[in-house]
Enzyme design. Structure first.
Site, PDB file in Angstrom:
ATOM      1  N   ASP A   4       7.733  -3.320  -6.330  1.00  0.00           N
ATOM      2  CA  ASP A   4       6.736  -2.251  -6.192  1.00  0.00           C
ATOM      3  C   ASP A   4       6.881  -1.415  -4.914  1.00  0.00           C
ATOM      4  OD1 ASP A   4       6.092  -4.302  -4.516  1.00  0.00           O
ATOM      5  OD2 ASP A   4       4.042  -4.587  -5.209  1.00  0.00           O
ATOM      6  N   HIS A   5       7.518  -1.976  -3.885  1.00  0.00           N
ATOM      7  CA  HIS A   5       7.563  -1.262  -2.602  1.00  0.00           C
ATOM      8  C   HIS A   5       8.735  -0.284  -2.481  1.00  0.00           C
ATOM      9  CE1 HIS A   5       4.604  -4.215  -1.405  1.00  0.00           C
ATOM     10  NE2 HIS A   5       4.505  -3.701  -0.205  1.00  0.00           N
ATOM     11  N   ASP A  11       2.771 -11.128   1.311  1.00  0.00           N
ATOM     12  CA  ASP A  11       2.224  -9.803   1.526  1.00  0.00           C
ATOM     13  C   ASP A  11       0.795 -10.008   2.008  1.00  0.00           C
ATOM     14  OD1 ASP A  11       2.771  -6.710   0.471  1.00  0.00           O
ATOM     15  OD2 ASP A  11       0.666  -7.279   0.681  1.00  0.00           O
ATOM     16  N   ARG A  42      -4.604   0.887   4.701  1.00  0.00           N
ATOM     17  CA  ARG A  42      -4.123   1.062   6.081  1.00  0.00           C
ATOM     18  C   ARG A  42      -3.872   2.520   6.379  1.00  0.00           C
ATOM     19  NH1 ARG A  42      -0.365  -4.183   5.913  1.00  0.00           N
ATOM     20  NH2 ARG A  42      -2.147  -5.552   6.285  1.00  0.00           N
ATOM     21  N   SER A  70       0.948  -6.204   8.410  1.00  0.00           N
ATOM     22  CA  SER A  70       1.762  -6.775   7.347  1.00  0.00           C
ATOM     23  C   SER A  70       2.202  -8.214   7.601  1.00  0.00           C
ATOM     24  CB  SER A  70       2.987  -5.897   7.208  1.00  0.00           C
ATOM     25  OG  SER A  70       4.067  -6.598   6.696  1.00  0.00           O
ATOM     26  N   ARG A 128       5.268  -8.997   6.945  1.00  0.00           N
ATOM     27  CA  ARG A 128       6.737  -8.905   7.004  1.00  0.00           C
ATOM     28  C   ARG A 128       7.299  -9.759   8.140  1.00  0.00           C
ATOM     29  NH1 ARG A 128       5.983  -2.571   8.462  1.00  0.00           N
ATOM     30  NH2 ARG A 128       4.598  -2.900   6.705  1.00  0.00           N
TER      31      ARG A 128
HETATM   32  C1  MIC Z   1       1.941  -3.407   3.782  1.00  0.00           C
HETATM   33  O1  MIC Z   1       0.949  -3.040   3.167  1.00  0.00           O
HETATM   34  O2  MIC Z   1       2.121  -3.204   4.988  1.00  0.00           O
HETATM   35  C2  MIC Z   1       3.006  -4.167   3.045  1.00  0.00           C
HETATM   36  C3  MIC Z   1       4.212  -3.333   2.987  1.00  0.00           C
HETATM   37  O3  MIC Z   1       2.593  -4.416   1.720  1.00  0.00           O
HETATM   38  C4  MIC Z   1       3.222  -5.479   3.785  1.00  0.00           C
HETATM   39  C5  MIC Z   1       4.360  -6.260   3.328  1.00  0.00           C
HETATM   40  C6  MIC Z   1       5.671  -5.736   3.796  1.00  0.00           C
HETATM   41  O4  MIC Z   1       5.813  -5.370   4.956  1.00  0.00           O
HETATM   42  O5  MIC Z   1       6.592  -5.735   2.990  1.00  0.00           O
HETATM   43  C7  MIC Z   1       2.015  -6.395   3.858  1.00  0.00           C
HETATM   44  O6  MIC Z   1       0.902  -5.941   3.783  1.00  0.00           O
HETATM   45  O7  MIC Z   1       2.190  -7.609   4.089  1.00  0.00           O
HETATM   46 FE1  SF4 Z   2       1.688  -1.876  -1.534  1.00  0.00          FE
HETATM   47 FE2  SF4 Z   2       0.918  -3.001   0.774  1.00  0.00          FE
HETATM   48 FE3  SF4 Z   2       0.092  -0.552   0.070  1.00  0.00          FE
HETATM   49 FE4  SF4 Z   2      -0.800  -2.621  -1.221  1.00  0.00          FE
HETATM   50  S1  SF4 Z   2      -1.122  -2.172   0.934  1.00  0.00           S
HETATM   51  S2  SF4 Z   2      -0.105  -0.708  -2.147  1.00  0.00           S
HETATM   52  S3  SF4 Z   2       0.974  -3.973  -1.277  1.00  0.00           S
HETATM   53  S4  SF4 Z   2       2.168  -1.191   0.531  1.00  0.00           S
END
Ligand code: MIC
Ligand code: SF4
Length: 755
Positions: A95-96, A160, A448, A643, A645
């Site tokens: 999805d990313h 995640d 975010r 995140s 990550r």
């Molecule tokens: C995000 O919303 O920042 C992400 C991308 O979904 C991350 C995960 C990632 O960095 O791949 C998260 O929320 O953990």
């Molecule tokens: Fe995707 Fe993270 Fe955004 Fe949710 S918050 S839509 S998991 S990038």
């Protein structure tokens, strides 16, 4: 389809015994969070009471979910663990890695070409090791999990931070780094410090323009981005019962933005309705049989002050819609007051985009509420002033929304329907209307809004709101628009007012989907070959990290002293860099490039102590690495917020950073650093942050006796030869110290497997 009723029945078959035992041991009625935690102990039946915020506890989660941007590193690590199959039901979701540009069809086909290598890798690893695989376009991980896998009373981990979304269906679902997921996939326990509990009592009833999103926008304003750290937030009260299951999901989802370990709600009729609507009547029936175990004992909600560490009360009948931002999700402002605040701070009033979707707000109910506003534009002849972009949460939602005419309503306004994927929420947005880095405002229904997050532009002011509020603001094109009181001028020059949004909780004709995008794994995947080309720029087989020796912790240099907010987006930026999530050396080139240097307030501009020159952080660090000199990163509060990550830990580790010393950490990031065999430390005395100078050298003078509950002593030698000796606290227990001594948690697993 892909859910496992037998596993769920297994959980329910032991829940009564375990919870009753826990109640006896604790000696009082229990909250829901405690019931779920005590019924998921690694050792089975509870035998002792755990101290909140103190004891590390081994848990046995029921499920794991991975998404493409974190799954690559998680699975590359799992491949090193030497196991033939995952020990716990696990799914991978793509999805990313899909960039939003022209619209779903073209964007998806572009992603399928440009990220083919990665998707093929994830599909073949999933097939080999027994993970369910959700193809690109199938949907956003948390929406797909809510629709298919989440169940009341269950425990799940996911790579995640928004895994917490599944709290909307009564789970304890927690975001973790890939290395934590690897432990559980490899059949080992998952360790977590027993959380503290925050109770949020919801009274009254939501109505009009106020939505579930506003509950969490309000809570974020109260608790701030670090107020939930180390805590589970449990929602209860009459007001909770009146919220839909997906609305509860929205609230839990954004619990990540207050740093909460997770959030949850007790099982109720809204969850039962949702389970039945998503073709899981068998789960609902099974849950109904153990209903009292899937919510708190009544005493806990009757006298919450005796059971929770902190209590917040919100009267939903009085709650006003909010927009939070810019640049931080906890800056909460009621809609009618935003204009004055924006003018005072110089935030652009004109709104360029309204974006609806993300894992936070892309349910059927969300789309119907937003569409009820969008539809008025046509009916009342209002020409939308901003561009609209929509990301449905899953193919099931998209298909159903299309069938029911909801997408057409948005298309009538010229909206672009992007792929069922993260898109602009994670900087995967080729935004064509911006020429450079001009100052501008967007509103979105995501979670975010950190600097540069949506489009890479540090001057984009992003505000977070409910989908219906985003729709209204986008129609008006103004941040100071208050649909409850203000009017708009339509194409005939008449003044018109928007009616309140109206939503439909679940599709009256049921959910429908033709191609869900799910691929089950082979029963026996031993013959499946996983290919990683040696010269790939996207994927790289991992080399084990060498342990950080005591000697190398003498004479260390300062890499950067980060100033202010330093989220994982600052440490390992997403957007275009998502491309390298499976290639440690390549992605390391973005290490800390978003962090602000405390000495000159610039990003990616630090003093290289070897040459005295100023340069980019990764460049300076690579030179220290070449000379075998270890470095330290210093930071402020809530370092590593955001995140899950683990790249934010693995990249510095790979480049030779040995220690991170900050005022406080976000939970997942602190664990990620420990897992990768680094030192995650906090200033015993916060004011010592101010002692750190640009040319400092660090000696860890008592690292030989690194042990549980004992602070470390660091000698900080300044350029003029003067010294300060400071104390650094840590939260390592004995096994975690062993990760440090062995080089990483993965090295420990490998060693145990080999023995
Ligand atoms: C995000 O919303 O920042 C992400 C991308 O979904 C991350 C995960 C990632 O960095 O791949 C998260 O929320 O953990
Ligand atoms: Fe995707 Fe993270 Fe955004 Fe949710 S918050 S839509 S998991 S990038």
């Amino acid at each position: 389809m892909a859910f496992d009723i037998d596993m769920i029945k297994g959980v329910y078959s032991t829940i009564a015994e375990r919870v009753d035992k826990a109640r006896e041991i604790v000696g009082r009625p229990l909250t829901l969070s405690e019931k779920i935690l005590y019924s998921h102990l690694w050792d089975g039946n509870p035998t002792k009471q755990f101290r909140r915020g103190k004891d590390y506890v081994d848990f046995a989660p029921d499920r794991i979910a991975l998404q493409d941007a974190t799954a690559q590193m998680a699975l590359l690590q799992f491949m090193q663990a030497g196991k033939p199959k995952v020990a716990v039901p696990t799914t991978t979701h793509c999805d990313h890695l899909i960039q939003a540009k022209s619209g779903a069809a073209q964007d998806l086909s572009r992603a399928n070409t440009s990220s083919k290598e990665v998707f093929d890798f994830l599909e073949s690893v999933s097939n080999k090791y027994g993970l369910g695989f959700w193809r690109p376009g199938a949907g956003i991980i948390h929406q797909v999990v809510l629709e298919n896998y989440a169940f009341p009373g269950g425990m799940m981990i996911g790579t995640d931070s928004h895994t917490v979304n599944a709290g909307g269906l009564g789970m304890v679902a927690i975001g973790v780094g890939g290395a934590d997921a690897v432990d559980v996939m490899a059949g080992m326990p998952w360790e977590l410090k027993f959380p503290k509990l925050i109770g949020v009592k919801l009274t009254g009833k939501i109505s009009g323009w106020t939505s579930a999103k506003d509950v969490i926008l309000k809570v974020a304003g109260i608790l701030t981005v670090k107020g939930g750290t180390g805590c589970i937030v449990e929602y209860f009260g009459e007001g909770a019962k009146n919220l839909s299951c997906t609305g509860k999901g929205t609230i839990c989802n954004m619990g990540a933005e207050i740093g909460a370990t997770t959030s949850t709600f007790g099982y109720d009729d809204s969850m039962e309705r949702y389970l039945r609507a998503t073709d899981r009547s068998d789960v609902a029936d099974a849950a109904n049989e153990v209903r009292e175990y899937l919510t708190a004992d009544p005493e806990a909600y009757a006298e919450p002050e005796k059971y929770f560490d902190q209590i917040i009360e919100i009267n939903l009948s009085e709650l006003r819609p909010h927009l939070n931002g810019p640049f931080t999700p906890d800056l909460a402002t009621p809609v009618g007051e935003l204009g004055a605040k924006a003018r005072e701070h110089g935030w652009p009033i004109d709104v360029d985009w309204g974006l609806i979707g993300s894992c936070t707000n892309s349910s059927y109910e969300d789309l119907t509420r937003a569409a009820s506003i969008a539809k008025q534009a046509v009916d009342k002849k209002i020409k939308p002033k901003s561009d609209f972009g929509i990301n449905p949460g899953s193919e099931q939602i998209r298909f159903t929304a299309q069938r029911d005419g909801l997408l057409q309503t948005f298309e009538d306004l010229g909206a672009t329907i992007f792929t069922n994927a993260c898109g602009p929420c994670i900087g995967q947005w080729d935004r064509s209307d911006l020429k450079g880095d001009e100052k501008n405002t967007i509103v979105h229904s995501f979670n975010r809004n950190f600097s540069k997050r949506a489009d890479g532009n540090p001057n984009t002011h992003a505000f977070v709101g409910s989908p219906e509020m985003v729709a209204a603001i986008a129609l008006s094109g103004r941040l100071d628009f208050d649909p409850m009181n203000d009017t708009l001028i339509n194409e005939d020059g008449q003044e018109v007012k928007l009616d309140e949004p109206r939503g439909i909780e679940l599709p009256p004709e049921g959910f429908e989907v033709e191609e869900s995008g799910y691929v089950p794994p082979k029963e026996d995947g031993s013959s499946v070959e996983v290919k990683v080309s040696k010269d790939s720029e996207r994927l790289q087989i991992l080399e084990p990290f060498e342990p950080i020796t005591n000697e190398s912790l003498q004479g260390m240099k300062l890499l950067i002293k980060a100033f202010g907010k330093c989220t994982t987006d600052h440490i390992s930026m997403a957007g275009p860099w998502l491309r390298y999530r499976g290639h440690l050396d390549n992605i390391a080139n973005n290490t800390l490039i978003g962090a602000v240097n405390a000495f000159n307030k610039k990003t990616n501009f630090v003093k290289n102590q070897l040459t005295g020159e100023y340069e980019g952080v990764p460049d300076a660090q690579r030179q220290y690495k070449a000379k075998g000199i270890k470095t330290i990163v210093v930071g402020d509060h809530n370092y590593g917020e955001g995140s899950s990550r683990e790249h934010a830990a693995m990249q510095p580790r790979h480049l030779g950073v040995a220690a991170v010393l900050v005022k406080s950490f976000a939970r997942i990031h602190e664990t990620n650093l420990k897992k990768q065999g680094m030192l995650a430390l906090t200033f015993a005395n916060e004011a010592d942050y101010d002692l750190i100078q640009e040319d400092d050298t660090f000696n860890f003078i008592d690292i030989d006796s690194f042990s549980e509950d004992k602070p470390l002593t660091i000698e900080v030698v300044h350029a003029d030869g003067s010294k300060d000796t400071i104390k650094a606290n840590h939260s390592y227990n004995a096994p975690q110290i062993n990760w440090f001594r062995e080089g990483s948690a993965l090295n420990v697993i490998k060693k145990e497997n080999a023995a």
